[in-house]
Structure formats: structure tokens, C-alpha cells
Design an enzyme around this catalytic site. Structure first.
Site, PDB file in Angstrom:
ATOM      1  NE  ARG A  87      49.299  59.230   8.371  1.00  0.00           N
ATOM      2  CZ  ARG A  87      49.927  59.804   9.386  1.00  0.00           C
ATOM      3  NH1 ARG A  87      50.465  59.064  10.340  1.00  0.00           N
ATOM      4  NH2 ARG A  87      50.018  61.121   9.474  1.00  0.00           N
ATOM      5  CD  GLU A 181      53.514  60.111   7.726  1.00  0.00           C
ATOM      6  OE1 GLU A 181      54.587  60.568   8.133  1.00  0.00           O
ATOM      7  OE2 GLU A 181      52.396  60.642   7.975  1.00  0.00           O
ATOM      8  CB  SER A 203      48.401  68.226  15.561  1.00  0.00           C
ATOM      9  OG  SER A 203      49.161  68.371  14.372  1.00  0.00           O
ATOM     10  CG  ASP A 204      49.910  72.021  12.872  1.00  0.00           C
ATOM     11  OD1 ASP A 204      50.026  72.571  11.768  1.00  0.00           O
ATOM     12  OD2 ASP A 204      50.243  70.837  13.064  1.00  0.00           O
TER      13      ASP A 204
END
Length: 237
Positions: A87, A181, A203-204
Site C-alpha cells: 500500500r 486500510e 499528509s496532515d
């Protein structure tokens, strides 16, 4: 051919990258692979096969969340014989040990999902990454100077939660970040005896409040892509 993947036999490689965003799958195929063929467009969930450093590799979008990745992981393994699933996605940072744009290699994944409570009749299963992928991925990331952070993450069924402080408990217990996930991917890989790993870009951040744009999430964050591709190239030598 499976229910959600319209690919003929032999069209999908034994090693597959799994971005949640199908447009990220397209980006990876267009920017890293050669001799690319699109084998799936069902439900707009693109799948591509090409070569990278002479190795046949596929990239399949999975969508967001445990139910969606479970569908694609099951079908890739059972219908197409996939052996290695990596992933490549994003996560929110929980720990001060990580910064926005850092690379996390998820060693294990806790979850609030009931998927394994149902599967194991109320008992707890510990979804973990495959060392066969984790070790080369870590070595490659270090060699590239990416300073990867290895540790546990939290796979949540909920993106918009009601308790704004809940994340602090997971951070206290060492979770580096949250996504939606990996716990399912690791569980399904264990069930079928194949290899799985999650490489995540922060990402944050819950601590600092820093965020990145949707365009940046889709078109950059290439460190994790390079590590994933080079990991597959290395293990298939």
C-alpha cells in the site's frame, strides 16, 4: 476476471502497488513504469501493469477504507495470484516523532474496525507487516536518505469522528499516524500466506495542524512510490 477487476489471466503481476486514489495509480504508471497497459477501469478504479527496472509490476487503486481495500486485496490474491502487496498512501500524523511529508513504514496496525472481532469470534488478532517486505523497504529508504519512521499505526473506520481528543490515546500508546486500510490489508495477506506492507506519507498532522493540498497528495509524495518500486525490484532479483 473477477467481480471488480476486469483483467484477463496473466495481466496482473505477482507484485502490486496499492494506492487508495486511482489517480495516484495513474500517476505512478505514467511516471515510473514502462510499457504500461491499463487492465482495469471498472468503477473508475484504475489498474495498470508495466515494467520497472526490468521487473513486471502492477498498480491497482483500492479506494478508501477497510471494505474497499478488502475487495481488491481478496480479488488480486484469489483471482490473480498476487504474492506481494504494498500500500502506498497517506496518513495523518499522531506523533511528534513524525512531520508532514515524512515516510512511515507501518510495522503493525491497530483498528477500531470489527472485521477481526467478527472473524476471530471476539478475540484479538494483531495485523502486522511482512518482514520480507519491511526489511528491504527500510534499507532502501535509508539508502535514499528518506529517514523513514518505523512503527505502529491506527486504521480507522471513521474519517469524521465525534471525539476530537480520541487520537491522543493512540498517540500515547505509540501510534505514529492514522489511515483507513492497513489493518485489513495485513489481515488478508496473513490469511492467504502472502506478503503485505504499508508505506505512508504524512499528509496532515493532528499535533501541529499542518495540512497538504489534494493536488499535492495526488501528484507528489513520490518517496514512498520509489521505495515501494525499488523494494519489489530488489526482492524479485
Amino acid at each position: 476476471m473477477s467481480v471488480h477487476i476486469n483483467a484477463p489471466e496473466g495481466a496482473i503481476a505477482e507484485s502490486v502497488l496499492l494506492p487508495g486514489d486511482p489517480l495516484r495509480a495513474k500517476f505512478i504508471a505514467e511516471n515510473f513504469l514502462e510499457d504500461v497497459v491499463c487492465y482495469n477501469e471498472v468503477r473508475g478504479m484504475y489498474g495498470f501493469t508495466g515494467t520497472y527496472k526490468g521487473k513486471k509490476i502492477s498498480v491497482q487503486g483500492t479506494g478508501m477504507g477497510i471494505p474497499s481495500i478488502s475487495i481488491y486485496a481478496n480479488e488480486l490474491i484469489q483471482s490473480y495470484g498476487v504474492k506481494n502487496l504494498i500500500r502506498v498512501g497517506t496518513c495523518g500524523g499522531y506523533s511528534e516523532k513524525v512531520k508532514v511529508r515524512d515516510l512511515i513504514i507501518a510495522m503493525s496496525a491497530s483498528t477500531d474496525s470489527n472485521l477481526n472481532l467478527v472473524r476471530f469470534q471476539g478475540r484479538t488478532f494483531a495485523p502486522t507487516a511482512s518482514f520480507e517486505l519491511l526489511k528491504p523497504a527500510y534499507d532502501i529508504a535509508v539508502e535514499k536518505g528518506f529517514d523513514p519512521k518505523v512503527g505502529s499505526i491506527y486504521s480507522s473506520d471513521v474519517f469524521y469522528g465525534d471525539d476530537d481528543e480520541d487520537w491522543k490515546k493512540w498517540a500515547k500508546f505509540g501510534c505514529l499516524g492514522v489511515e483507513m486500510e492497513a489493518a485489513a490489508l495485513y489481515t488478508i495477506a496473513a490469511k492467504f500466506g502472502v506478503n503485505a506492507l504499508a508505506l505512508l506519507t504524512v499528509s496532515d498532522h493532528f499535533v501541529t495542524g499542518e495540512v497538504t493540498s489534494a493536488e499535492e497528495r495526488q501528484l507528489t509524495f513520490t518517496n514512498m512510490m520509489e521505495v515501494a518500486l525499488d523494494t519489489i525490484a530488489k526482492i524479485e532479483n
